[in-house]
Design a protein around this motif. Structure first.
Motif, PDB file in Angstrom:
ATOM      1  N   LEU A 103      38.561  35.851  45.687  1.00  0.00           N
ATOM      2  CA  LEU A 103      39.908  35.880  44.935  1.00  0.00           C
ATOM      3  C   LEU A 103      41.060  35.719  45.987  1.00  0.00           C
ATOM      4  CD1 LEU A 103      39.407  39.207  42.872  1.00  0.00           C
ATOM      5  CD2 LEU A 103      39.278  36.788  42.160  1.00  0.00           C
ATOM      6  N   LEU A 104      41.133  36.289  47.294  1.00  0.00           N
ATOM      7  CA  LEU A 104      41.996  36.124  48.112  1.00  0.00           C
ATOM      8  C   LEU A 104      42.354  34.771  48.725  1.00  0.00           C
ATOM      9  CD1 LEU A 104      41.930  39.552  50.312  1.00  0.00           C
ATOM     10  CD2 LEU A 104      43.525  38.976  48.406  1.00  0.00           C
ATOM     11  N   ALA A 105      41.039  34.513  49.089  1.00  0.00           N
ATOM     12  CA  ALA A 105      41.160  32.802  49.612  1.00  0.00           C
ATOM     13  C   ALA A 105      41.644  31.883  48.455  1.00  0.00           C
ATOM     14  CB  ALA A 105      39.743  32.485  49.884  1.00  0.00           C
ATOM     15  N   ALA A 106      41.420  32.141  47.338  1.00  0.00           N
ATOM     16  CA  ALA A 106      41.852  31.238  46.422  1.00  0.00           C
ATOM     17  C   ALA A 106      43.320  31.346  46.211  1.00  0.00           C
ATOM     18  CB  ALA A 106      41.207  31.628  44.793  1.00  0.00           C
ATOM     19  N   GLU A 107      43.957  32.373  46.333  1.00  0.00           N
ATOM     20  CA  GLU A 107      45.390  32.694  46.229  1.00  0.00           C
ATOM     21  C   GLU A 107      46.088  31.946  47.444  1.00  0.00           C
ATOM     22  OE1 GLU A 107      47.502  34.003  43.904  1.00  0.00           O
ATOM     23  OE2 GLU A 107      48.979  33.049  45.293  1.00  0.00           O
ATOM     24  N   GLN A 108      45.395  31.918  48.631  1.00  0.00           N
ATOM     25  CA  GLN A 108      45.963  31.316  49.876  1.00  0.00           C
ATOM     26  C   GLN A 108      46.031  29.848  49.561  1.00  0.00           C
ATOM     27  OE1 GLN A 108      43.633  31.213  53.461  1.00  0.00           O
ATOM     28  NE2 GLN A 108      45.456  31.861  54.461  1.00  0.00           N
ATOM     29  N   PHE A 109      45.374  29.330  48.664  1.00  0.00           N
ATOM     30  CA  PHE A 109      45.261  27.819  48.337  1.00  0.00           C
ATOM     31  C   PHE A 109      46.147  27.649  47.160  1.00  0.00           C
ATOM     32  CE2 PHE A 109      41.730  27.827  51.122  1.00  0.00           C
ATOM     33  CZ  PHE A 109      42.045  26.940  51.884  1.00  0.00           C
ATOM     34  N   ASP A 110      46.755  28.726  46.513  1.00  0.00           N
ATOM     35  CA  ASP A 110      47.562  28.521  45.175  1.00  0.00           C
ATOM     36  C   ASP A 110      46.529  28.362  44.221  1.00  0.00           C
ATOM     37  OD1 ASP A 110      49.959  29.344  43.938  1.00  0.00           O
ATOM     38  OD2 ASP A 110      50.460  27.318  43.770  1.00  0.00           O
ATOM     39  N   ILE A 111      45.495  28.592  44.297  1.00  0.00           N
ATOM     40  CA  ILE A 111      44.515  28.530  43.066  1.00  0.00           C
ATOM     41  C   ILE A 111      44.259  29.736  42.331  1.00  0.00           C
ATOM     42  CG2 ILE A 111      41.885  27.849  42.452  1.00  0.00           C
ATOM     43  CD1 ILE A 111      43.515  25.579  43.476  1.00  0.00           C
ATOM     44  N   GLY A 112      44.388  29.688  40.900  1.00  0.00           N
ATOM     45  CA  GLY A 112      44.187  30.863  40.024  1.00  0.00           C
ATOM     46  C   GLY A 112      42.777  31.136  39.787  1.00  0.00           C
ATOM     47  N   ALA A 113      42.613  32.447  40.073  1.00  0.00           N
ATOM     48  CA  ALA A 113      41.228  33.217  39.912  1.00  0.00           C
ATOM     49  C   ALA A 113      41.212  34.320  39.242  1.00  0.00           C
ATOM     50  CB  ALA A 113      40.750  33.319  41.375  1.00  0.00           C
ATOM     51  N   CYS A 114      40.028  34.729  38.288  1.00  0.00           N
ATOM     52  CA  CYS A 114      39.753  35.982  37.771  1.00  0.00           C
ATOM     53  C   CYS A 114      38.308  36.354  37.808  1.00  0.00           C
ATOM     54  CB  CYS A 114      40.225  35.660  36.420  1.00  0.00           C
ATOM     55  SG  CYS A 114      40.275  37.391  35.452  1.00  0.00           S
ATOM     56  N   TRP A 115      38.209  37.539  37.982  1.00  0.00           N
ATOM     57  CA  TRP A 115      36.937  38.134  38.304  1.00  0.00           C
ATOM     58  C   TRP A 115      36.442  38.543  36.908  1.00  0.00           C
ATOM     59  CZ3 TRP A 115      35.463  42.189  42.506  1.00  0.00           C
ATOM     60  CH2 TRP A 115      34.417  42.639  42.012  1.00  0.00           C
ATOM     61  N   ILE A 116      35.372  37.765  36.293  1.00  0.00           N
ATOM     62  CA  ILE A 116      34.752  38.000  35.117  1.00  0.00           C
ATOM     63  C   ILE A 116      33.426  38.650  35.319  1.00  0.00           C
ATOM     64  CG2 ILE A 116      33.978  36.774  33.015  1.00  0.00           C
ATOM     65  CD1 ILE A 116      36.915  36.378  33.451  1.00  0.00           C
ATOM     66  N   HIS A 117      33.477  39.909  34.812  1.00  0.00           N
ATOM     67  CA  HIS A 117      32.426  40.903  35.003  1.00  0.00           C
ATOM     68  C   HIS A 117      31.030  40.601  34.515  1.00  0.00           C
ATOM     69  CE1 HIS A 117      31.061  43.893  37.647  1.00  0.00           C
ATOM     70  NE2 HIS A 117      30.787  44.706  36.432  1.00  0.00           N
ATOM     71  N   ILE A 118      29.862  40.566  35.078  1.00  0.00           N
ATOM     72  CA  ILE A 118      28.780  40.539  34.472  1.00  0.00           C
ATOM     73  C   ILE A 118      27.981  41.570  34.573  1.00  0.00           C
ATOM     74  CG2 ILE A 118      26.681  38.955  34.577  1.00  0.00           C
ATOM     75  CD1 ILE A 118      29.074  37.437  33.464  1.00  0.00           C
ATOM     76  N   ARG A 119      27.747  42.125  35.595  1.00  0.00           N
ATOM     77  CA  ARG A 119      26.735  43.443  35.600  1.00  0.00           C
ATOM     78  C   ARG A 119      27.025  44.524  34.730  1.00  0.00           C
ATOM     79  NH1 ARG A 119      26.101  48.180  37.808  1.00  0.00           N
ATOM     80  NH2 ARG A 119      28.337  48.723  38.448  1.00  0.00           N
TER      81      ARG A 119
END
Ligand SMILES: Cc1cc2nc3c(=O)[nH]c(=O)nc-3n(C[C@H](O)[C@H](O)[C@H](O)COP(=O)(O)O)c2cc1C
Length: 175
Positions: A103-119
């Motif tokens: 999530l943090l690395a994505a933000e560094q490249f201005d890429i949107g990200a979201c955690w979609i929970h599975i467990r």
């Protein structure tokens, strides 16, 4: 004091809408490189990642979660985060840390990200975890924690403000 990491974490928000534009492979690789530096219990590095760009496969993965996978259906890239439970004791923690790094690395490249929970989430017939493992031929000893949906940002969210952080959650010496 200049705090580059705080600047990044204040900017990071869950982004659930994405532009219809591809993410460069180099950026995806850099995001994964960061994820591979995540700490893990006993340094076992039990966390594996499946990078899915195929649109149809992303839809199938989203379908494996009975409810709440809508952001994933819009993503350009899905990273399935899972761990080999035969190689670690704290797989949830290990996979969570790696996911956070993504999530943090994505933000560094201005890429949107979201955690979609599975467990612990329902699938259509079995659990979402089992259905994703069946779909992607994942060995039995693995468990899927989540998917991270990625795409160029298609929505704007305000940054967090340093002055509004939950400072009351920090305790010194005792509660
Ligand atoms: C353990 C965990 C599970 C989450 N599961 C989902 C999810 O299944 N779907 C979703 O849209 N967002 C999910 N999120 C994102 C949270 O909803 C989001 O982080 C929270 O609302 C705070 O918003 P922010 O990320 O913009 O700071 C999850 C986040 C975490 C840490």
């Amino acid at each position: 004091m200049k705090n580059n990491l705080l600047d990044l974490t204040l900017k990071r928000r869950s982004i659930r809408n994405y532009l219809n534009e591809e993410i460069d492979d180099e950026i995806i690789q850099e995001i994964l490189n960061v994820a591979l530096t995540a700490p893990s219990s006993w340094g076992g590095h039990p966390v594996h990642f499946i990078v899915v760009k195929d649109k149809n496969m992303i839809q199938k993965i989203a379908h494996c979660k009975a409810m709440g996978a809508a952001p994933l259906t819009k993503a350009k890239v899905c990273i399935v985060v899972m761990a080999d439970t035969s190689r670690c004791e704290l797989w949830i923690e290990d996979a969570s840390v790696a996911s956070t790094y993504i999530l943090l690395a994505a933000e560094q490249f201005d890429i949107g990200a979201c955690w979609i929970h599975i467990r612990n989430r329902d699938g259509q017939i079995k659990t979402a975890d089992e259905e994703i493992r069946d779909l992607l031929n994942v060995p039995n000893s693995f468990r899927v924690l989540n998917c991270v949906a990625l795409g160029k940002k298609g929505e704007f969210k305000n940054e967090y403000l340093k002055e509004n952080l939950s400072f009351e959650n920090i305790h010194y010496e005792h509660y």
